[in-house]
Design an enzyme around this catalytic site. Structure first.
Site, PDB file in Angstrom:
ATOM      1  N   HIS A   1      -2.401   2.933  -6.049  1.00 30.26           N
ATOM      2  CA  HIS A   1      -3.007   1.717  -5.491  1.00 30.26           C
ATOM      3  C   HIS A   1      -3.235   0.669  -6.576  1.00 30.26           C
ATOM      4  O   HIS A   1      -3.270  -0.535  -6.292  1.00 30.26           O
ATOM      5  CB  HIS A   1      -4.319   2.056  -4.792  1.00 30.26           C
ATOM      6  CG  HIS A   1      -4.753   1.010  -3.808  1.00 30.26           C
ATOM      7  ND1 HIS A   1      -4.011   0.678  -2.699  1.00 30.26           N
ATOM      8  CD2 HIS A   1      -5.843   0.197  -3.784  1.00 30.26           C
ATOM      9  CE1 HIS A   1      -4.631  -0.275  -2.011  1.00 30.26           C
ATOM     10  NE2 HIS A   1      -5.735  -0.596  -2.663  1.00 30.26           N
TER      11      HIS A   1
ATOM     12  N   HIS B   1      -3.969  -9.350   3.511  1.00 27.88           N
ATOM     13  CA  HIS B   1      -5.419  -9.342   3.689  1.00 27.88           C
ATOM     14  C   HIS B   1      -5.796 -10.180   4.913  1.00 27.88           C
ATOM     15  O   HIS B   1      -5.278 -11.288   5.094  1.00 27.88           O
ATOM     16  CB  HIS B   1      -6.126  -9.915   2.459  1.00 27.88           C
ATOM     17  CG  HIS B   1      -6.179  -8.978   1.313  1.00 27.88           C
ATOM     18  ND1 HIS B   1      -6.399  -9.390   0.009  1.00 27.88           N
ATOM     19  CD2 HIS B   1      -6.063  -7.629   1.241  1.00 27.88           C
ATOM     20  CE1 HIS B   1      -6.412  -8.341  -0.796  1.00 27.88           C
ATOM     21  NE2 HIS B   1      -6.202  -7.265  -0.074  1.00 27.88           N
TER      22      HIS B   1
ATOM     23  N   TYR C   1      -9.849 -10.819  -6.948  1.00 28.75           N
ATOM     24  CA  TYR C   1      -8.992 -10.928  -8.120  1.00 28.75           C
ATOM     25  C   TYR C   1      -9.401 -12.099  -9.016  1.00 28.75           C
ATOM     26  O   TYR C   1      -9.192 -12.059 -10.221  1.00 28.75           O
ATOM     27  CB  TYR C   1      -7.525 -11.055  -7.695  1.00 28.75           C
ATOM     28  CG  TYR C   1      -7.062  -9.804  -6.992  1.00 28.75           C
ATOM     29  CD1 TYR C   1      -6.780  -8.644  -7.706  1.00 28.75           C
ATOM     30  CD2 TYR C   1      -6.970  -9.757  -5.606  1.00 28.75           C
ATOM     31  CE1 TYR C   1      -6.397  -7.488  -7.062  1.00 28.75           C
ATOM     32  CE2 TYR C   1      -6.585  -8.598  -4.954  1.00 28.75           C
ATOM     33  CZ  TYR C   1      -6.298  -7.460  -5.682  1.00 28.75           C
ATOM     34  OH  TYR C   1      -5.938  -6.310  -5.037  1.00 28.75           O
TER      35      TYR C   1
ATOM     36  N   ARG D   1      -0.602  -1.985  -6.684  1.00 24.16           N
ATOM     37  CA  ARG D   1      -0.803  -3.102  -5.742  1.00 24.16           C
ATOM     38  C   ARG D   1      -1.777  -4.116  -6.348  1.00 24.16           C
ATOM     39  O   ARG D   1      -1.548  -5.332  -6.262  1.00 24.16           O
ATOM     40  CB  ARG D   1      -1.328  -2.544  -4.416  1.00 24.16           C
ATOM     41  CG  ARG D   1      -1.732  -3.598  -3.384  1.00 24.16           C
ATOM     42  CD  ARG D   1      -2.083  -2.874  -2.086  1.00 24.16           C
ATOM     43  NE  ARG D   1      -2.930  -3.654  -1.206  1.00 24.16           N
ATOM     44  CZ  ARG D   1      -2.485  -4.535  -0.318  1.00 24.16           C
ATOM     45  NH1 ARG D   1      -1.192  -4.773  -0.227  1.00 24.16           N
ATOM     46  NH2 ARG D   1      -3.321  -5.176   0.473  1.00 24.16           N
TER      47      ARG D   1
ATOM     48  N   LYS E   1      -1.627  -2.896   7.567  1.00 30.23           N
ATOM     49  CA  LYS E   1      -2.943  -2.509   8.068  1.00 30.23           C
ATOM     50  C   LYS E   1      -3.325  -3.387   9.254  1.00 30.23           C
ATOM     51  O   LYS E   1      -3.066  -4.594   9.265  1.00 30.23           O
ATOM     52  CB  LYS E   1      -3.973  -2.672   6.942  1.00 30.23           C
ATOM     53  CG  LYS E   1      -5.280  -1.948   7.163  1.00 30.23           C
ATOM     54  CD  LYS E   1      -6.120  -2.018   5.902  1.00 30.23           C
ATOM     55  CE  LYS E   1      -7.400  -1.232   6.050  1.00 30.23           C
ATOM     56  NZ  LYS E   1      -8.213  -1.292   4.803  1.00 30.23           N
TER      57      LYS E   1
ATOM     58  N   ARG F   1       0.868  -1.173   0.000  1.00 29.38           N
ATOM     59  CA  ARG F   1       0.000   0.000   0.000  1.00 29.38           C
ATOM     60  C   ARG F   1       0.911   1.232   0.000  1.00 29.38           C
ATOM     61  O   ARG F   1       2.032   1.184   0.511  1.00 29.38           O
ATOM     62  CB  ARG F   1      -0.903   0.014   1.233  1.00 29.38           C
ATOM     63  CG  ARG F   1      -1.814  -1.199   1.362  1.00 29.38           C
ATOM     64  CD  ARG F   1      -2.592  -1.161   2.684  1.00 29.38           C
ATOM     65  NE  ARG F   1      -3.493  -2.286   2.824  1.00 29.38           N
ATOM     66  CZ  ARG F   1      -3.193  -3.449   3.390  1.00 29.38           C
ATOM     67  NH1 ARG F   1      -1.965  -3.626   3.892  1.00 29.38           N
ATOM     68  NH2 ARG F   1      -4.077  -4.426   3.478  1.00 29.38           N
TER      69      ARG F   1
END
Length: 305
Positions: free
Chosen positions: A251, A277, A286, A254, A183, A160
């Protein structure tokens, strides 16, 4: 309710908690602070005076809905409204834990449903063109090398933008693995391609500022930590110069990292780990994107379509 506790004090304590205990990112802090301040400003007009903790406790569901309707009229998307509601809930939940007040109505509100949006990665050829860059005589060499290093890091490691710009000099990739805190304060390791290390080394050799271990890896013109806006503007310039779509953002690099790995045969679990994630459902977008491409080809090529 503790009468000695003012709304200003409650707000400051909440922000301190976000910084020191939740370890919220600078982007999250800015958004949460802005959202709650805007909500309190709305209440000043809605209630006919500056709100107190007692006023917040007395709010009903209709008051919260009035604020959300107000923001919707200002043009906020469902996604932004979800974040606004999350900010307010965070503030109210903290006050409840501190014993300042309890408001049950906020929990009863339905969170606005976010539209399902598939990530928009770049084509492999466009990603290559982007990382080759275009010389800009208006920019010093070291800034061009810096921007290229950041973009290569985003695409080569799937970071990110906040993760890349949050790296300190001591965190820079020296070997084949980069360890970072992402994150949710979650640590993960990602492989580092030689091209990524080479791009960063080229920037470091030309950077005019002394970079120390605990200081930022990527710096701006004043030698302070680089702001994401600078990279966003760089992408804007490259988009125009290379004729890339508007979806070509930092972004998107990524997304491109994940999509191109999936297209090359990587499994979802591995991509989930690389992206950091929390759940596999986020990574499964995806596969939806891959199917979308497949159906588009089918519609164009099949004789019965």
């Amino acid at each position: 309710m503790p009468e000695h506790r003012s709304l200003d004090r409650a707000f400051d304590d909440w922000m301190d908690w976000l910084v020191h205990e939740k370890k919220a990112s600078a982007h999250t802090l800015e958004a949460y602070e802005r959202d709650v301040r805007d909500f309190l400003a709305f209440l000043t007009g809605h209630l006919g005076g500056e709100p107190t903790l007692s006023d917040l406790e007395a709010l009903r569901a209709a008051d919260f809905r009035a604020y959300l309707a107000h923001r919707r009229q200002e043009g906020l998307s469902a996604t932004s409204l979800r974040r606004v509601l999350s900010s307010i809930r965070s503030f109210f939940k903290r006050q409840e834990r501190e014993g300042a007040f309890h408001n049950p109505y906020l929990k009863s509100l339905r969170t606005p449903k976010a539209p399902t949006r598939l990530p928009r990665p770049l084509a492999v050829t466009d990603a290559r063109k982007l990382l080759q860059g275009t010389p800009d005589a208006r920019e010093p060499d070291w800034i061009q090398y810096r921007d290229l290093a950041v973009l290569t890091l985003l695409y080569g490691c799937g970071l990110r933008i906040g993760e890349a710009l949050g790296l300190n000099m001591a965190d820079r990739p020296k070997g084949d693995i980069l360890t970072l805190i992402g994150k949710g304060n979650k640590e993960r390791m990602v492989p580092v391609l030689p091209a990524v290390r080479e791009a960063i080394d080229l920037y470091l050799r030309h950077c005019p500022f002394p970079l120390e271990g605990t200081g930022p890896l990527f710096v701006g013109r004043q030698g302070k930590r680089l702001n994401a806006r600078a990279i966003q503007l760089k992408m804007q310039t490259l988009r125009r110069g290379l004729g890339l779509p508007e979806t070509a953002t930092p972004h998107a690099l990524r997304h491109s990292f994940a999509s191109h790995l999936l297209g090359s045969g990587s499994d979802l679990r591995s991509i989930q780990e690389l992206l950091g994630h929390a759940s596999l459902s986020s990574t499964q977008r995806y596969t939806d994107l891959d199917m979308e491409k497949l159906l588009a080809v089918y519609d164009q090529a099949h004789p019965k379509s």
